[in-house]
Design an enzyme around this catalytic site. Structure first.
Site, PDB file in Angstrom:
ATOM      1  N   ARG A   7      35.398  -9.718  -9.759  1.00 52.26           N
ATOM      2  CA  ARG A   7      35.530  -8.310 -10.162  1.00 52.26           C
ATOM      3  C   ARG A   7      34.418  -7.465  -9.544  1.00 52.26           C
ATOM      4  NH1 ARG A   7      36.192 -11.095 -15.198  1.00 52.26           N
ATOM      5  NH2 ARG A   7      38.419 -11.327 -15.655  1.00 52.26           N
ATOM      6  N   LEU A  23      38.571 -20.442 -16.888  1.00 43.33           N
ATOM      7  CA  LEU A  23      39.056 -19.073 -16.709  1.00 43.33           C
ATOM      8  C   LEU A  23      38.587 -18.252 -17.899  1.00 43.33           C
ATOM      9  CD1 LEU A  23      42.757 -19.715 -15.620  1.00 43.33           C
ATOM     10  CD2 LEU A  23      40.989 -18.689 -14.195  1.00 43.33           C
ATOM     11  N   ASP A  24      38.097 -17.037 -17.648  1.00 41.15           N
ATOM     12  CA  ASP A  24      37.709 -16.199 -18.783  1.00 41.15           C
ATOM     13  C   ASP A  24      38.935 -15.519 -19.381  1.00 41.15           C
ATOM     14  OD1 ASP A  24      38.297 -13.894 -17.267  1.00 41.15           O
ATOM     15  OD2 ASP A  24      36.249 -13.722 -16.537  1.00 41.15           O
ATOM     16  N   VAL A  25      38.722 -14.785 -20.449  1.00 45.98           N
ATOM     17  CA  VAL A  25      39.854 -14.266 -21.236  1.00 45.98           C
ATOM     18  C   VAL A  25      40.657 -13.205 -20.485  1.00 45.98           C
ATOM     19  CG1 VAL A  25      38.776 -14.783 -23.440  1.00 45.98           C
ATOM     20  CG2 VAL A  25      38.316 -12.590 -22.353  1.00 45.98           C
TER      21      VAL A  25
END
Length: 261
Positions: free
Chosen positions: A198, A59-61
């Site tokens: 996104r 998972l990214d930040v």
């Protein structure tokens, strides 16, 4: 592990000089039991300094949700899970009316647009097109002849998926909430990144002759693991982790055997 009660340090026998009694004052050697200083925590440091831990699909930040880790033997199971090419499920929030450089609501604002013409029906029509296009890509990358008995049996079990590298594929997408200018989607996908999700929100805005940014990416399922299986930060203790491993062992084994045989 290092917070657990420790065993007492080892004892050793040492002969220490002790002044004698009486007039002679002859020094005597007396056997004394003393702790081994090499076992003291201030000397040897933490007992556990190395523990092999592997990360599953990252998972990214800017994302949150289910994040699978492997400990010890679990690292091999992470590799087996990767070879299963399992579906992950996300809830993705969006906001119509603006566009940014990184497709998120915290990025640099590029433009603002109107969104009053957007309806839930129009949004769901775009989602149906996205799902149909990705379904064709799924069949193409699965390398299975759809006219065979094997394809039928895999379809019944829900196991039609690319068993090798492929671009990100969305297997299902639907609208959970719609209150202009905000909306929320549920996306089932393979081989994705959070940035790809996104970008999907951004492209949905363009298809609706507007613009949109992503406000949230939250993974709610990774294979058999759901939010209910996840440990909160306050639950990162040895007993909770042991319980979590014990509760998921059978599920993971069944999942791997079902897919990889």
């Amino acid at each position: 592990l290092n917070a657990l009660p420790e065993r007492p340090p080892r004892q050793q026998i040492r002969f220490l000089p002790v002044p004698g009694d009486g007039e002679s004052r002859v020094t005597e050697l007396v056997a004394t039991r003393l702790p081994v200083l090499a076992d003291h925590p201030l000397v040897r440091g933490p007992r556990f300094r190395r523990l092999k831990i592997g990360a599953g699909h990252r998972l990214d930040v800017k994302a949150s949700g289910v994040f699978v880790l492997g400990i010890g033997h679990g690292n091999k199971l992470l590799t087996d899970r990767y070879n299963c090419h399992l579906t992950r499920v996300y809830t993705v929030g969006g906001l119509f009316g603006k566009a940014t450089d990184d497709f998120s609501d915290t990025g640099k604002l590029i433009e603002k647009t109107t969104f009053d013409h957007i309806t839930r029906e129009k949004l769901e029509r775009i989602l149906a097109v996205i799902q149909g296009t990705n379904h064709k890509a799924l069949l193409m990358h699965s390398n299975i002849d759809m006219k065979t008995q094997e394809a039928y049996e895999l379809a019944v079990k829900g196991l039609i998926r690319p068993m090798g590298k492929s671009p990100p594929i969305i297997t299902a997408i639907r609208c959970l909430q719609f209150t202009l200018p905000e909306f929320q989607l549920e996306i089932h996908c393979l081989h994705e990144t959070q940035q790809y999700l996104r970008k999907i929100v951004h492209e949905i805005g363009l298809e609706l002759k507007s613009s949109a940014v992503c406000t949230q990416v939250r993974r709610i399922r990774d294979g058999v693991f759901t939010v209910d299986d996840a440990l909160l930060r306050t639950q990162w203790d040895l007993q909770s982790i042991r319980n979590a491993i014990g509760n998921c062992q059978l599920k993971v084994q069944t999942e791997i055997e079902k897919t990889l045989g």
